[in-house]
Structure formats: structure tokens, C-alpha cells
Design a protein around this motif. Structure first.
Motif, PDB file in Angstrom:
ATOM      1  N   TYR A 161      -4.341 -75.567 -22.443  1.00 18.06           N
ATOM      2  CA  TYR A 161      -4.025 -74.177 -22.765  1.00 18.06           C
ATOM      3  C   TYR A 161      -3.232 -74.121 -24.063  1.00 18.06           C
ATOM      4  O   TYR A 161      -2.334 -74.940 -24.295  1.00 18.06           O
ATOM      5  CB  TYR A 161      -3.206 -73.535 -21.644  1.00 18.06           C
ATOM      6  CG  TYR A 161      -4.042 -73.113 -20.461  1.00 18.06           C
ATOM      7  CD1 TYR A 161      -4.642 -71.854 -20.419  1.00 18.06           C
ATOM      8  CD2 TYR A 161      -4.240 -73.972 -19.385  1.00 18.06           C
ATOM      9  CE1 TYR A 161      -5.417 -71.467 -19.348  1.00 18.06           C
ATOM     10  CE2 TYR A 161      -5.013 -73.588 -18.298  1.00 18.06           C
ATOM     11  CZ  TYR A 161      -5.603 -72.327 -18.286  1.00 18.06           C
ATOM     12  OH  TYR A 161      -6.372 -71.948 -17.221  1.00 18.06           O
ATOM     13  N   VAL A 162      -3.554 -73.125 -24.898  1.00 12.42           N
ATOM     14  CA  VAL A 162      -2.927 -72.973 -26.204  1.00 12.42           C
ATOM     15  C   VAL A 162      -2.397 -71.544 -26.342  1.00 12.42           C
ATOM     16  O   VAL A 162      -3.118 -70.581 -26.039  1.00 12.42           O
ATOM     17  CB  VAL A 162      -3.938 -73.259 -27.333  1.00 12.42           C
ATOM     18  CG1 VAL A 162      -3.305 -73.043 -28.698  1.00 12.42           C
ATOM     19  CG2 VAL A 162      -4.481 -74.688 -27.219  1.00 12.42           C
ATOM     20  N   SER A 163      -1.150 -71.405 -26.782  1.00  7.40           N
ATOM     21  CA  SER A 163      -0.591 -70.081 -27.069  1.00  7.40           C
ATOM     22  C   SER A 163      -0.858 -69.725 -28.527  1.00  7.40           C
ATOM     23  O   SER A 163      -0.863 -70.600 -29.397  1.00  7.40           O
ATOM     24  CB  SER A 163       0.907 -70.053 -26.790  1.00  7.40           C
ATOM     25  OG  SER A 163       1.580 -71.046 -27.548  1.00  7.40           O
ATOM     26  N   ASN A 164      -1.073 -68.448 -28.794  1.00  7.73           N
ATOM     27  CA  ASN A 164      -1.343 -67.964 -30.147  1.00  7.73           C
ATOM     28  C   ASN A 164      -0.229 -67.023 -30.592  1.00  7.73           C
ATOM     29  O   ASN A 164      -0.006 -65.969 -29.978  1.00  7.73           O
ATOM     30  CB  ASN A 164      -2.685 -67.242 -30.203  1.00  7.73           C
ATOM     31  CG  ASN A 164      -3.851 -68.196 -30.113  1.00  7.73           C
ATOM     32  OD1 ASN A 164      -4.159 -68.899 -31.075  1.00  7.73           O
ATOM     33  ND2 ASN A 164      -4.485 -68.247 -28.951  1.00  7.73           N
ATOM     34  N   TYR A 165       0.434 -67.383 -31.666  1.00  9.68           N
ATOM     35  CA  TYR A 165       1.543 -66.607 -32.210  1.00  9.68           C
ATOM     36  C   TYR A 165       1.153 -65.156 -32.424  1.00  9.68           C
ATOM     37  O   TYR A 165       1.911 -64.233 -32.143  1.00  9.68           O
ATOM     38  CB  TYR A 165       1.973 -67.256 -33.524  1.00  9.68           C
ATOM     39  CG  TYR A 165       3.100 -66.591 -34.266  1.00  9.68           C
ATOM     40  CD1 TYR A 165       4.424 -66.867 -33.931  1.00  9.68           C
ATOM     41  CD2 TYR A 165       2.841 -65.724 -35.318  1.00  9.68           C
ATOM     42  CE1 TYR A 165       5.462 -66.276 -34.628  1.00  9.68           C
ATOM     43  CE2 TYR A 165       3.864 -65.137 -36.022  1.00  9.68           C
ATOM     44  CZ  TYR A 165       5.180 -65.406 -35.673  1.00  9.68           C
ATOM     45  OH  TYR A 165       6.201 -64.819 -36.362  1.00  9.68           O
ATOM     46  N   SER A 166      -0.033 -64.939 -32.914  1.00  4.55           N
ATOM     47  CA  SER A 166      -0.585 -63.594 -33.053  1.00  4.55           C
ATOM     48  C   SER A 166      -2.080 -63.719 -33.242  1.00  4.55           C
ATOM     49  O   SER A 166      -2.610 -64.813 -33.440  1.00  4.55           O
ATOM     50  CB  SER A 166       0.062 -62.836 -34.223  1.00  4.55           C
ATOM     51  OG  SER A 166      -0.085 -63.544 -35.431  1.00  4.55           O
ATOM     52  N   MET A 167      -2.755 -62.574 -33.179  1.00  4.34           N
ATOM     53  CA  MET A 167      -4.188 -62.523 -33.435  1.00  4.34           C
ATOM     54  C   MET A 167      -4.420 -61.865 -34.781  1.00  4.34           C
ATOM     55  O   MET A 167      -3.626 -61.048 -35.251  1.00  4.34           O
ATOM     56  CB  MET A 167      -4.901 -61.746 -32.323  1.00  4.34           C
ATOM     57  CG  MET A 167      -4.687 -62.316 -30.930  1.00  4.34           C
ATOM     58  SD  MET A 167      -5.337 -64.000 -30.703  1.00  4.34           S
ATOM     59  CE  MET A 167      -7.097 -63.702 -30.851  1.00  4.34           C
ATOM     60  N   TYR A 168      -5.569 -62.193 -35.401  1.00  8.42           N
ATOM     61  CA  TYR A 168      -5.913 -61.685 -36.717  1.00  8.42           C
ATOM     62  C   TYR A 168      -7.279 -61.028 -36.656  1.00  8.42           C
ATOM     63  O   TYR A 168      -8.259 -61.666 -36.305  1.00  8.42           O
ATOM     64  CB  TYR A 168      -5.886 -62.810 -37.751  1.00  8.42           C
ATOM     65  CG  TYR A 168      -4.495 -63.353 -37.956  1.00  8.42           C
ATOM     66  CD1 TYR A 168      -3.689 -62.865 -38.978  1.00  8.42           C
ATOM     67  CD2 TYR A 168      -3.982 -64.324 -37.103  1.00  8.42           C
ATOM     68  CE1 TYR A 168      -2.397 -63.346 -39.146  1.00  8.42           C
ATOM     69  CE2 TYR A 168      -2.692 -64.807 -37.262  1.00  8.42           C
ATOM     70  CZ  TYR A 168      -1.906 -64.306 -38.286  1.00  8.42           C
ATOM     71  OH  TYR A 168      -0.623 -64.768 -38.441  1.00  8.42           O
ATOM     72  N   GLY A 169      -7.310 -59.732 -36.976  1.00 12.23           N
ATOM     73  CA  GLY A 169      -8.530 -58.961 -36.940  1.00 12.23           C
ATOM     74  C   GLY A 169      -8.201 -57.500 -36.703  1.00 12.23           C
ATOM     75  O   GLY A 169      -7.027 -57.125 -36.571  1.00 12.23           O
ATOM     76  N   PRO A 170      -9.213 -56.635 -36.640  1.00 16.98           N
ATOM     77  CA  PRO A 170      -8.980 -55.199 -36.475  1.00 16.98           C
ATOM     78  C   PRO A 170      -8.132 -54.889 -35.238  1.00 16.98           C
ATOM     79  O   PRO A 170      -8.411 -55.369 -34.144  1.00 16.98           O
ATOM     80  CB  PRO A 170     -10.396 -54.624 -36.333  1.00 16.98           C
ATOM     81  CG  PRO A 170     -11.276 -55.623 -37.009  1.00 16.98           C
ATOM     82  CD  PRO A 170     -10.646 -56.953 -36.756  1.00 16.98           C
ATOM     83  N   GLY A 171      -7.095 -54.076 -35.442  1.00 15.27           N
ATOM     84  CA  GLY A 171      -6.252 -53.657 -34.339  1.00 15.27           C
ATOM     85  C   GLY A 171      -5.079 -54.570 -34.043  1.00 15.27           C
ATOM     86  O   GLY A 171      -4.240 -54.247 -33.195  1.00 15.27           O
ATOM     87  N   PHE A 172      -5.004 -55.725 -34.724  1.00 11.04           N
ATOM     88  CA  PHE A 172      -3.897 -56.654 -34.503  1.00 11.04           C
ATOM     89  C   PHE A 172      -3.029 -56.753 -35.756  1.00 11.04           C
ATOM     90  O   PHE A 172      -3.534 -56.672 -36.880  1.00 11.04           O
ATOM     91  CB  PHE A 172      -4.412 -58.055 -34.139  1.00 11.04           C
ATOM     92  CG  PHE A 172      -5.036 -58.137 -32.775  1.00 11.04           C
ATOM     93  CD1 PHE A 172      -4.249 -58.226 -31.638  1.00 11.04           C
ATOM     94  CD2 PHE A 172      -6.422 -58.122 -32.626  1.00 11.04           C
ATOM     95  CE1 PHE A 172      -4.821 -58.303 -30.387  1.00 11.04           C
ATOM     96  CE2 PHE A 172      -7.010 -58.192 -31.381  1.00 11.04           C
ATOM     97  CZ  PHE A 172      -6.198 -58.287 -30.250  1.00 11.04           C
TER      98      PHE A 172
END
Length: 421
Positions: A161-172
Motif C-alpha cells: 500500500y502506498v500513500s499519496n501526498y496529493s493527486m494531480y489532475g482536474p478537481g485536485f
């Protein structure tokens, strides 16, 4: 039994996979923000990250073979010896070992990948952090990128399992280092990656800026601390469904350690000086107070008797009695101790000191610093690999170091002298 029974003594040969590697084959107010490229102290300052024994073999009727592996000596008695350095297109924020011969590095938003290695440091796979959320039942059309921070393997090593600091794309929007619940920071996700296919096969909603991730020892649940929403996500590993979101009520929860019975999680709250004790089943919280300034990372002793907490602002590591919640000792290790890991036998603790660019090895019985070894620029992640007895260090400057633990005076194996890729 018919036929002759012959007993042969097979001498274990130490080679390039480590002096006592079990899997050896052959002869060979504290400092608070953390991620997005920098860690920001509570007072507003910022530190930018750089872009052996014998084996008995019994032959019965000349066909049946039984072998055993010599146990490793206590790790506190061994000496760290640099094996190799890994480079390439990486920016490792963390490194984690499966215990089954695989290690992954999480490469944040700079390269948008997770890289996987075998026990000797050879690249197995590079996994992009891009994902189509609708493939996982999430109503967000389009392809998005993540930003891997930390990781945790399932007990069998089949998934990570991997955590993502943030997402990149529309709405994020990009995650923040200084933040609070309700400030508009967008939520993110956990990924599960199969170590068979090296593909993302599960996506779990988390809070805003999920940092540390941990899997319960029974493999049933995955937990993640959410830096900006100040809470803890608990999800089912089979279904990927979120079971609970527990408010921590403290700034910047980060490190997690879970007891062997999978019932209790300890959470470091980096914006203060306390550690939360969470009942995973009920969500009830109690507190271990005044541990020290800036608790960041937690590891737990193999017998659950003690916690070891890095204190990022204080430059120390604290040892806590889990039965009483009392701080038994604090030891200075260096400037900004970040991640830590403990040997499988519980006798040695390893800590990376970010600003000093070195590693401290600590004897857990009396918390004496046994040695400090140089690391790459800004070491930030560390892992003890049970399958080999090696220590892996992620340097935010763009390298990974691998260290063997060997008896003092052990000669270096031919061809295994430190090498940079």
C-alpha cells in the motif's frame, strides 16, 4: 526404514547477500510539516529537500534432503558495512522492505513513481503513479497522478500500500505542509500495488495529504494518517472500503505503529509532543503525553514492550514503556531525526538524521548510540530487511544506500565492494 541413512555436515557459506542473510542462495510545537519537498517547523522555518554456523543435511535412501539456516547473531553485535548505492531517476521519500526479498522506494511528486528492487538492489519494476479512478468505482473521470510518500506491505508480501501526498489532475489541488481541517486542501487516495503484476489493483479514499500508511499484522486492515484533516483512515484490505475515520484532534498526525494482535495503533502527532493510542476496533483514543518535541516516526518492539519515537524538533529518540506510557529514555541522535526501523530481533534501532546526512544505530536495551555512519544527502527513509539482515536508506538527494550487518572483521566478498549505479 530401508536403505542407508547418511548425515552430512554442510557448512554455511557467507557471500554477497549478507553475512547471515536468511535468504542467501549460493556462495556469495515541534517541527511539523513534511512532504511536498520540504519540512516546515512550527515556528515557520523551512528546510528544503534536495532536488557462520553449520547446517545438518540428512539423506534418506539417497533422495530426501532437509536443510536448516543458521540464526543470525544479535544485530546489536554486528557491524554496518556499505554494500552499494543505487541511483537513477528516483527521488525517494521512503523505502520499505517486504521481508520476502522485495524493497520499494516511494518517489514523491518529482518523478511520480514507485521503484521496486530485489534483495540485492537490482531493479525489478518502475510503477507510475498514474491511475484512472473510474476503473476503481470512483466517479472522477480522467487520468490522475499521485505523489507517493510512504508504503506498507501486507504480511505475505503480495501487495504493498502506498500513500499519496496529493493527486494531480482536474478537481485536485497540490497538498500543503501547513494546513488544517476545512481549509480547502483536497483529499487524496491510497494505492495498492500487486507485487506479482506490479500494477495498481486497489484505490482507497483517504483524507487530505495522507502521510504514513501501515497494515495490521493480521493483514485485515490498512491505516493512514491524514496530515491536513488531522485524522486516521482505517480501511478493509479485502474490499478496499473505509471502515472508520478517527479524529486525532492534534496537528499533523504522522507515524503509526501497530501491536501484534492488530488491536491498537500508536500515532505520532508531529505538531506537538504527544502520541495517540487508538483502539482500532472502537476508535477510542487515549494519550501518551510529553514524549518530546515533534514526534514523527514510531516503531514498536517485536514483543510490543516498547515504542521508539523519533523527535524531529528535539533531535532525539524516545523509548516508551507501552505498559505504563512512561518515557524510559531519550537519546540525542542528530539534527532532525526522521524515519526509523528496528531489527527483527529487537536489539538494534536505526535512525536517519536528515540535516546531518548520517545514520545512527542504537542499542535498544540501554539506548546507547553504537555508531554513526555517513549517508547520502538528506537521508529521510530507512528500512531493515528481515530476509537479508540488510539496512536500506532512502536519500532525498536521489540515491538509496544498502548496508550489510556483519560480524566485526568480516572480509568484504569479492565483487561486493560499494558500487554506485
Amino acid at each position: 526404514m530401508r536403505g542407508r541413512i547418511r548425515t552430512l555436515l554442510v557448512v554455511a557459506v557467507v557471500g554477497a547477500c549478507g553475512a547471515f542473510a536468511a535468504s542467501c542462495v549460493g556462495t556469495d510545537g515541534g517541527a511539523v510539516a513534511d512532504g511536498g519537498g520540504q519540512e516546515v517547523n512550527a515556528d515557520g522555518g523551512a528546510d528544503k529537500a534536495a532536488t557462520g554456523g553449520g547446517d545438518a543435511e540428512q539423506l534418506q535412501d539417497e533422495s530426501t534432503t532437509t536443510t536448516t539456516t543458521a540464526p543470525r547473531p544479535p544485530v546489536e553485535t554486528l557491524t554496518m558495512r556499505k554494500l552499494r548505492q543505487i541511483g537513477g531517476d528516483i527521488s525517494p521519500k521512503s523505502v520499505v522492505a517486504s521481508g520476502h526479498g522485495v524493497v520499494t522506494a516511494q518517489n514523491m511528486m518529482y518523478t511520480h513513481t514507485v521503484t521496486a528492487y530485489d534483495a540485492n538492489g537490482e531493479l525489478l519494476a518502475t510503477i507510475p503513479d498514474s491511475v484512472t479512478l473510474t476503473d476503481f468505482g470512483i466517479d472522477r473521470p480522467g487520468t490522475f497522478k499521485g505523489a507517493p510518500v510512504e508504503a506498507a506491505f501486507t504480511p505475505d508480501g503480495d501487495e504493498v500500500y502506498v500513500s499519496n501526498y496529493s493527486m494531480y489532475g482536474p478537481g485536485f489541488s497540490e497538498g500543503k505542509d501547513s494546513c488544517s481541517p476545512g481549509d480547502g486542501t483536497t483529499t487524496s487516495f491510497l494505492y495498492r500495488i500487486s507485487t506479482k503484476s506490479w500494477k495498481i489493483d486497489q484505490v482507497i479514499p483517504a483524507g487530505a495529504v495522507p502521510k504514513y500508511v501501515a497494515v495490521t499484522p493480521d493483514g485485515s486492515k490498512v491505516l493512514a494518517t491524514n496530515w491536513c484533516t488531522w485524522d486516521l483512515t482505517i480501511a478493509d484490505t479485502t474490499t478496499g472500503q473505509v471502515l472508520d475515520t478517527i479524529k486525532i484532534n492534534g496537528r499533523y498526525p504522522r507515524g503509526i505503529a501497530i501491536t501484534k494482535d492488530s488491536k491498537t495503533a500508536y500515532v505520532a502527532v508531529m505538531g506537538g509532543s504527544d502520541v495517540a493510542k487508538v483502539d482500532i476496533g472502537t476508535g477510542a483514543i487515549s494519550w501518551i503525553r510529553n514524549v518530546g518535541a515533534g514526534p514523527r516516526h514510531i516503531v514498536i518492539a517485536p514483543d510490543d514492550s516498547a515504542l521508539y519515537v523519533t523527535l524531529n524538533k528535539a533531535g532525539q529518540v524516545a523509548k516508551i514503556d507501552t505498559a505504563t506510557g512512561q518515557v524510559l529514555a531519550r537519546v540525542a541522535t542528530g539534527t532532525q531525526p526522521r524515519s526509523a526501523d528496528i531489527s527483527t530481533d529487537g536489539t538494534a534501532l536505526y535512525v536517519v538524521n536528515y540535516e546531518n546526512s548520517n545514520i545512527s544505530k542504537i542499542r535498544t536495551s540501554d539506548m546507547e548510540v553504537l555508531v554513526k555512519e555517513p549517508a547520502g544527502h538528506h537521508p529521510i527513509g530507512i528500512a531493515y530487511d528481515d530476509s537479508t539482515g540488510r539496512v536500506w536508506v532512502a536519500n532525498y538527494g536521489g540515491t538509496i544506500d544498502i548496508w550489510d550487518e556483519v560480524p566485526a572483521g568480516t572480509p568484504a566478498p569479492t565483487g561486493a565492494v560499494s558500487a554506485s549505479d
